[in-house]
Design a protein around this motif. Structure first.
Motif, mmCIF file in Angstrom:
data_model
loop_
_atom_site.group_PDB
_atom_site.id
_atom_site.type_symbol
_atom_site.label_atom_id
_atom_site.label_comp_id
_atom_site.label_asym_id
_atom_site.label_seq_id
_atom_site.Cartn_x
_atom_site.Cartn_y
_atom_site.Cartn_z
ATOM 1 N N ALA A 175 0.821 -1.215 0.000
ATOM 2 C CA ALA A 175 0.000 0.000 0.000
ATOM 3 C C ALA A 175 0.853 1.262 0.000
ATOM 4 N N PHE A 176 2.132 1.166 0.403
ATOM 5 C CA PHE A 176 3.039 2.303 0.386
ATOM 6 C C PHE A 176 3.688 2.472 -0.994
ATOM 7 N N LEU A 177 3.400 1.535 -1.899
ATOM 8 C CA LEU A 177 4.037 1.539 -3.215
ATOM 9 C C LEU A 177 3.023 1.483 -4.349
ATOM 10 N N ASP A 178 1.765 1.783 -4.063
ATOM 11 C CA ASP A 178 0.744 1.673 -5.101
ATOM 12 C C ASP A 178 0.863 2.845 -6.086
ATOM 13 N N PRO A 179 0.184 2.792 -7.225
ATOM 14 C CA PRO A 179 0.295 3.871 -8.217
ATOM 15 C C PRO A 179 -0.016 5.255 -7.667
ATOM 16 N N GLY A 180 -0.952 5.350 -6.724
ATOM 17 C CA GLY A 180 -1.256 6.653 -6.134
ATOM 18 C C GLY A 180 -0.061 7.243 -5.412
ATOM 19 N N ASN A 181 0.675 6.400 -4.670
ATOM 20 C CA ASN A 181 1.884 6.867 -3.998
ATOM 21 C C ASN A 181 2.965 7.252 -4.997
ATOM 22 N N LEU A 182 3.103 6.457 -6.056
ATOM 23 C CA LEU A 182 4.119 6.759 -7.065
ATOM 24 C C LEU A 182 3.824 8.097 -7.744
ATOM 25 N N GLU A 183 2.548 8.375 -7.991
ATOM 26 C CA GLU A 183 2.198 9.661 -8.588
ATOM 27 C C GLU A 183 2.511 10.803 -7.632
ATOM 28 N N GLY A 184 2.228 10.586 -6.332
ATOM 29 C CA GLY A 184 2.580 11.602 -5.342
ATOM 30 C C GLY A 184 4.086 11.825 -5.276
ATOM 31 N N ASP A 185 4.855 10.720 -5.391
ATOM 32 C CA ASP A 185 6.312 10.824 -5.376
ATOM 33 C C ASP A 185 6.827 11.659 -6.544
ATOM 34 N N SER A 209 5.507 27.803 1.107
ATOM 35 C CA SER A 209 4.109 27.922 0.690
ATOM 36 C C SER A 209 3.897 27.342 -0.701
ATOM 37 N N ARG A 210 4.931 27.319 -1.519
ATOM 38 C CA ARG A 210 4.811 26.817 -2.886
ATOM 39 C C ARG A 210 4.700 25.294 -2.932
ATOM 40 N N THR A 211 5.228 24.620 -1.889
ATOM 41 C CA THR A 211 5.235 23.151 -1.893
ATOM 42 C C THR A 211 4.292 22.547 -0.865
ATOM 43 N N ILE A 212 3.442 23.380 -0.238
ATOM 44 C CA ILE A 212 2.571 22.882 0.822
ATOM 45 C C ILE A 212 1.607 21.818 0.319
ATOM 46 N N GLN A 213 1.096 21.969 -0.886
ATOM 47 C CA GLN A 213 0.150 20.995 -1.413
ATOM 48 C C GLN A 213 0.825 19.642 -1.622
ATOM 49 N N GLN A 214 2.052 19.641 -2.145
ATOM 50 C CA GLN A 214 2.775 18.388 -2.320
ATOM 51 C C GLN A 214 3.117 17.757 -0.970
ATOM 52 N N ALA A 215 3.440 18.602 0.022
ATOM 53 C CA ALA A 215 3.752 18.100 1.360
ATOM 54 C C ALA A 215 2.545 17.407 1.973
ATOM 55 N N VAL A 216 1.400 18.029 1.844
ATOM 56 C CA VAL A 216 0.162 17.423 2.360
ATOM 57 C C VAL A 216 -0.113 16.107 1.647
ATOM 58 N N GLY A 217 0.141 16.075 0.339
ATOM 59 C CA GLY A 217 -0.079 14.856 -0.423
ATOM 60 C C GLY A 217 0.840 13.731 0.001
ATOM 61 N N VAL A 218 2.104 14.056 0.330
ATOM 62 C CA VAL A 218 3.064 13.037 0.767
ATOM 63 C C VAL A 218 2.579 12.356 2.039
ATOM 64 N N VAL A 219 2.107 13.132 3.006
ATOM 65 C CA VAL A 219 1.625 12.569 4.269
ATOM 66 C C VAL A 219 0.269 11.881 4.079
ATOM 67 N N GLY A 220 -0.588 12.517 3.301
ATOM 68 C CA GLY A 220 -1.949 12.014 3.157
ATOM 69 C C GLY A 220 -2.053 10.657 2.495
ATOM 70 N N CYS A 221 -1.114 10.345 1.583
ATOM 71 C CA CYS A 221 -1.251 9.086 0.852
ATOM 72 C C CYS A 221 -0.504 7.935 1.506
ATOM 73 N N ILE A 222 0.180 8.175 2.625
ATOM 74 C CA ILE A 222 0.937 7.105 3.273
ATOM 75 C C ILE A 222 0.018 6.146 4.025
ATOM 76 N N ILE A 223 -0.938 6.677 4.789
ATOM 77 C CA ILE A 223 -1.830 5.824 5.582
ATOM 78 C C ILE A 223 -3.085 5.526 4.780
ATOM 79 N N MET A 224 -3.251 4.271 4.412
ATOM 80 C CA MET A 224 -4.409 3.833 3.636
ATOM 81 C C MET A 224 -5.386 3.127 4.573
ATOM 82 N N PRO A 225 -6.643 3.556 4.635
ATOM 83 C CA PRO A 225 -7.589 2.955 5.584
ATOM 84 C C PRO A 225 -7.700 1.441 5.462
#
Length: 507
Positions: free
Chosen positions: A62-72, A226-242
């Motif tokens: 789940a830490f390596l799924d396509p969604g995480n790769l896109e976030g990376d 401030s320019r990278t805040i959205q990517q930062a939120v995405g990095v944390v948000g996609c790590i924990i999968m319910p």
């Protein structure tokens, strides 16, 4: 013996379980070590670690799924090396959550969905089940689309997305075929897929020749703008999968141990902690490879904001050239391994979630077909639309990320409530320090995902009707989170592992 006593064993046999006794892996030596009744753990054994190794690697998918790769790749292209430290700490937070999930499964002999069924009233249990299914469907759609994109890349565009989705849908039958040969065979297949990702993305990393100094500075020095805040939120948000929280608590039950024997439970937790940590270290390195490749190649360029899963391979090809084996196909193979492995674990998680919440003893092929159909049908529709409009996939991913963000509290809060209860965990309940840290991590993740939700709805939702609907939903959503947090778990007939005279210090 009374009628009730006669019927009790039968009722227990009929109740849904993650694994039947004949499916579990026998850990040689664990019984003999614990038979003496002592409280001292046996010395570390590499052989036992090998026998316990497997569930953590399935969880790490789940830490390596396509969604995480896109976030990376988007974090690397837009933020460069500056968010690598956040990727490290997000993985550490994910590891903490997964270790708590494993702890729950090992100490109780039940997985999270089963315990939710027993501990919550019917109305709350059904809401939790629906939320878990929605999270699973959302993740599954992203994973299936990722596999379809990889198939399209590797076929030079001959296989359209909708056909790739159909091909990927068949993996549930591959999963059923492999499962018939035993848990260890299935785990070996996933180890191979993780190895493929490590090799392919490692080859890309070598081709990119990233800056070693910038790489280490990005990992060691926290930096955020401030320019990278959205990517930062995405990095944390996609790590924990319910769905992964539910999955891991069930996977650890694939080993045969006596859950009433504290020495055996403690020994199992030791080995599961080691193998889960190892698996997530490997997943961190793979995510690091992807992020740094795109940071090195596209950070600060005009292309940075336009890179996604679909065009990433072609951009890599244009940037780094073909070589003996074109990097486009290296990317496609790695993406296919990520998509296929994550869709199969999604099917696996769906079986545990449905069986645990509903106590349904359906045949495996039927349950897999139901779980897979819920994701495949809407995905095929989206794939057909996407063939004529590339923007539709971006919109889809945004909505799916929101869908999964909404579900995170409904996996984290029940987990933390359950592992904190002595009635459920016995002496294996988490200590006060670990409890505070865990709740802080959960609060941080929920707040970050809440930011994502607010940002998304403020940008996407317009009109009085939509605003009213969103406000109503938000109020109900917040009320249910408050209910779960304040109430914890209710009293039930399940009392956790029987207390014995043995005492083991557990922090």
């Amino acid at each position: 013996m009374s009628l009730d006593e006669n019927q009790q064993p039968l009722l227990q046999e009929e109740e849904e379980r993650a694994y039947d006794s004949d499916q579990k892996v026998l850990v040689i030596g664990i019984d003999s070590d614990a038979e003496s009744g002592g409280t001292v753990l046996p010395p570390f054994s590499w052989k036992k670690l090998w026998l316990f190794t497997g569930p953590g690697f399935l969880m790490s998918i789940a830490f390596l799924d396509p969604g995480n790769l896109e976030g990376d790749l988007q974090a690397g292209a837009i933020a460069g090396y500056s968010l690598l430290w956040l990727l490290l700490w997000a993985t550490a937070m994910g590891l903490l959550v997964q270790l708590l999930s494993a702890r729950l499964g090992v100490a109780t002999g039940r997985h999270l969905a089963e315990l939710c069924r027993e501990e919550y009233p019917t109305w709350a249990r059904m809401i939790l089940w629906i939320m878990a299914e929605l999270a699973l469907i959302g993740a599954d759609i992203q994973e299936v689309i990722g596999s379809a994109i990889a198939i399209k890349i590797l076929s030079n565009g001959v296989v359209p997305l909708w056909a790739g989705v159909t091909i990927t849908a068949c993996d549930c039958f591959i999963f059923l075929f492999l499962e018939n040969y035993g848990v260890r065979k299935l785990e070996a297949v996933f180890a191979v897929l993780i190895g493929v990702m490590a090799v392919t993305f490692g080859m890309m990393f070598a081709d990119a020749k990233p800056s070693a100094s910038e790489l280490f500075l990005g990992i060691l020095i926290p930096k955020l703008s401030s320019r990278t805040i959205q990517q930062a939120v995405g990095v944390v948000g996609c790590i924990i999968m319910p769905h992964n929280v539910f999955l891991h608590s069930a996977l650890v039950q694939s080993r045969e141990i006596d859950h009433n024997n504290k020495v055996q439970v403690q020994e199992a937790l030791r080995y599961y902690s080691i193998e889960s940590t190892t698996a997530l270290v490997i997943s961190f390195v793979i995510n690091l490879f992807v992020t740094t490749v795109f940071a090195q190649g596209f950070y600060g360029t005009e292309l940075a904001n336009s890179i996604g899963l679909v065009n990433a391979g072609q951009y890599l090809q244009d940037k780094y050239g073909g070589g003996f084996f074109p990097i486009l196909y290296i990317w496609g193979i790695g993406l296919l391994a990520a998509g296929q492995s994550s869709t199969i674990t999604g099917t696996y998680a769906g079986q545990f979630i449905m069986g645990g919440f509903l106590n349904m003893r359906l045949k495996k092929w039927l349950r897999a077909l139901i779980t897979r159909s819920c994701a495949i049908i809407p995905t095929i529709i989206v794939a057909l639309v996407f063939e004529t409009s590339e923007e539709s996939l971006d919109v889809l991913n945004e909505w799916l990320n929101v869908l999964q963000s909404i579900q995170i509290p409904f996996a984290l809060i029940p987990l933390l409530c359950l592992v904190s209860k002595e009635r459920i965990m016995g002496t294996f309940k988490i200590g006060s320090i670990l409890k505070v840290v865990s709740w802080l991590v959960a609060a941080l993740v929920i707040i970050i995902n809440g930011y994502l939700l607010l940002d998304f709805f403020f940008n996407e939702v317009t009109g009085v009707a939509y605003t009213t609907a969103v406000c109503t939903f938000t109020a109900a959503y917040a009320a249910f989170i408050i209910y779960l947090t304040s109430r914890g778990v209710t009293c039930s007939s399940w009392r956790g592992p029987p207390k014995q005279n043995q005492q083991i210090e557990v922090e």
